[in-house]
Design an enzyme around this catalytic site. Structure first.
Site, short mmCIF file in Angstrom:
data_model
loop_
_atom_site.label_atom_id
_atom_site.label_comp_id
_atom_site.label_asym_id
_atom_site.label_seq_id
_atom_site.Cartn_x
_atom_site.Cartn_y
_atom_site.Cartn_z
N LYS A 115 -8.13 -47.79 -33.34
CA LYS A 115 -7.99 -47.98 -31.89
C LYS A 115 -6.66 -48.64 -31.54
O LYS A 115 -6.10 -48.35 -30.49
CB LYS A 115 -9.18 -48.77 -31.32
CG LYS A 115 -10.45 -47.95 -31.29
CD LYS A 115 -11.43 -48.40 -30.23
CE LYS A 115 -12.63 -47.48 -30.18
NZ LYS A 115 -13.74 -47.99 -29.37
N LYS A 197 -13.29 -37.38 -37.08
CA LYS A 197 -14.67 -37.38 -36.58
C LYS A 197 -14.72 -36.93 -35.12
O LYS A 197 -13.74 -37.11 -34.37
CB LYS A 197 -15.33 -38.75 -36.78
CG LYS A 197 -14.94 -39.77 -35.77
CD LYS A 197 -15.91 -40.95 -35.69
CE LYS A 197 -15.47 -41.82 -34.53
NZ LYS A 197 -16.27 -42.92 -34.17
N LYS A 200 -16.21 -39.27 -28.59
CA LYS A 200 -16.43 -39.17 -27.14
C LYS A 200 -15.11 -39.09 -26.39
O LYS A 200 -15.02 -38.46 -25.35
CB LYS A 200 -17.14 -40.44 -26.62
CG LYS A 200 -18.62 -40.51 -26.82
CD LYS A 200 -19.15 -41.70 -25.99
CE LYS A 200 -20.30 -42.41 -26.67
NZ LYS A 200 -19.93 -43.63 -27.39
P1 TYM Z 1 -20.60 -45.54 -30.52
O1 TYM Z 1 -20.94 -45.64 -29.08
O2 TYM Z 1 -19.20 -45.20 -30.89
O3 TYM Z 1 -21.53 -44.48 -31.22
C1 TYM Z 1 -22.94 -44.54 -31.14
C2 TYM Z 1 -23.55 -44.07 -32.46
O4 TYM Z 1 -23.11 -42.75 -32.77
C3 TYM Z 1 -22.59 -42.70 -34.10
N1 TYM Z 1 -21.51 -41.72 -34.13
C4 TYM Z 1 -21.49 -40.65 -34.94
N2 TYM Z 1 -22.35 -40.21 -35.85
C5 TYM Z 1 -22.02 -39.07 -36.50
N3 TYM Z 1 -20.90 -38.35 -36.25
C6 TYM Z 1 -20.01 -38.76 -35.34
N4 TYM Z 1 -18.92 -38.06 -35.09
C7 TYM Z 1 -20.28 -39.96 -34.63
N5 TYM Z 1 -19.63 -40.64 -33.65
C8 TYM Z 1 -20.38 -41.72 -33.38
C9 TYM Z 1 -22.08 -44.11 -34.36
O5 TYM Z 1 -22.00 -44.39 -35.74
C10 TYM Z 1 -23.12 -44.95 -33.64
O6 TYM Z 1 -24.23 -45.17 -34.49
N6 TYM Z 1 -20.20 -50.32 -31.92
C11 TYM Z 1 -21.14 -49.24 -31.68
C12 TYM Z 1 -22.16 -49.59 -30.64
C13 TYM Z 1 -22.89 -50.85 -30.94
C14 TYM Z 1 -23.85 -51.07 -31.96
C15 TYM Z 1 -24.25 -52.41 -31.82
C16 TYM Z 1 -24.40 -50.25 -32.93
C17 TYM Z 1 -22.73 -52.02 -30.26
N7 TYM Z 1 -23.57 -52.94 -30.79
C18 TYM Z 1 -25.19 -52.99 -32.67
C19 TYM Z 1 -25.34 -50.83 -33.79
C20 TYM Z 1 -25.72 -52.16 -33.66
C21 TYM Z 1 -20.36 -48.03 -31.18
O7 TYM Z 1 -19.29 -48.13 -30.68
O8 TYM Z 1 -21.05 -46.86 -31.28
#
Ligand code: TYM
Length: 332
Positions: A115, A197, A200
């Protein structure tokens, strides 16, 4: 903390409609955990502002994210669904945990490096301390398991380190959580650059399938997906595009890689891509219908958020009080 069932906690940022990657790697698995575990799912709006957000969009997207989570099958009676900023204990615990996390551990996080490279004009403190807030999310609820995609594994490991360091000083305050990573689909790749990957925030819409995309858009994106010149449907390290499509197809149909290779032997990528697109369209159809229905009912969604925040806050307060006492904050 007294618990009957093991605790599951996960979160997702409300930074836009979530992608097939978020769905396949994480959210799709969350409803299935509700019977066996006490689950808490949050919309991580505080994490989202580490990158500049338009306030009106963030507000709208936070409510939409709640609808998306419910549409995926999460039942707010069984699980707690809430918006992170509605429960101040997350930010409060985050401060304490930050004092138990070496600076060097933060600078070596992959996501921080990525990032910072992507937003060189705004490498803010929140971007660096992001994993501490995530550790607070997880540790506040005595979480045992954190269902996430592969990209979040490092953050869960850091959470464990912080918890162990704190427990080493003050006794067994925190439960040490484990990441729960799906066997297939834990890292869905971009359809245009399969070494990257699916994200979003990708500016190339052809690279990303979003869970609310119309069937014709989904078909078009899969037809344009980057593959290779070999023309055979088989998984291999040097075939990241095809392997990615096979993972998606495997998750949507339940078929193994061997079954997929056998089914498409001797057929070109055109036929395979069409089949992958159809499997995704079929998987998403009921979800999309339910989402539209839920989004029309603003009062219901607001009720779910209010109830979720109250239940989460009650649980979080217990642990936060314990931590405050341990570190020596004067109680009134
Ligand atoms: P975020 O919002 O980026 O993504 C949400 C979930 O989606 C998974 N993910 C993917 N899995 C497979 N392939 C992909 N291309 C892909 N892109 C995203 C992520 O691994 C995630 O599980 N920091 C976290 C949000 C968060 C969180 C937490 C998660 C905040 N607090 C506490 C677990 C526990 C995040 O940015 O996810």
């Amino acid at each position: 903390m007294e618990k009957m069932k093991k605790r599951v906690y996960s979160g997702i940022q409300p930074t836009g409609v979530f992608t097939l990657g978020n769905f396949v790697g994480a959210v799709r698995g969350w409803p299935k955990l509700q019977e066996e575990y006490d689950c808490i799912y949050s919309v991580a709006d505080q994490h989202a502002i580490t990158v500049r957000q338009n306030p009106a969009d963030l507000r709208r997207q936070s409510r939409e994210m709640v609808a998306l989570l419910l549409a995926s099958g999460i039942d707010p009676q069984k699980s707690i669904v809430f918006v992170q900023s509605h429960v101040p204990a997350h930010a409060q615990l985050s401060w304490v945990l930050g004092c138990f996390c070496p600076f060097g551990d933060l600078t070596r996080m992959h996501q921080f490096k990525e990032k910072s490279a992507k937003h060189p004009e705004d490498i803010n403190g929140g971007l660096l301390t992001y994993p501490i807030l995530m550790a607070a999310d997880i540790l506040l609820y005595g979480t045992d398991y954190v269902p996430v995609g592969v990209d979040q594994k490092q953050h869960v490991e850091l959470t464990r380190d912080i918890a162990q360091r704190f427990n080493g000083v003050y006794g067994d305050v925190f439960t040490i959580p484990d990441a729960m990573i799906p066997k297939v689909g834990a890292k869905v790749m971009s359809l245009q650059e399969p070494a990257k990957k699916m994200s979003k925030s990708d500016s190339n819409e052809n690279a990303v399938v979003r869970v609310l995309d119309e069937p014709d858009a989904i078909l078009r994106k899969f037809k344009r997906a980057v593959t290779d010149s070999e023309g055979s449907v088989r998984a291999a390290e040097d075939k990241p595009g095809v392997t990615n499509l096979m993972s998606i197809y495997s998750v949507c149909t339940g078929k193994t890689f061997e079954e997929i290779e056998a089914a498409f032997a001797g057929q070109g990528y055109g036929v395979f891509k069409q089949a992958v697109a159809e499997s995704v369209i079929d998987t998403l159809r009921p979800f999309q219908q339910e989402y539209k229905r839920l989004l029309a009912d603003k009062a219901y969604l607001d009720g779910v958020m209010a109830d979720g925040a109250a239940r989460a806050a009650a649980l979080a307060a217990r642990l936060l009080t314990k931590v405050y006492k341990k570190v020596g904050f004067l109680q009134l």
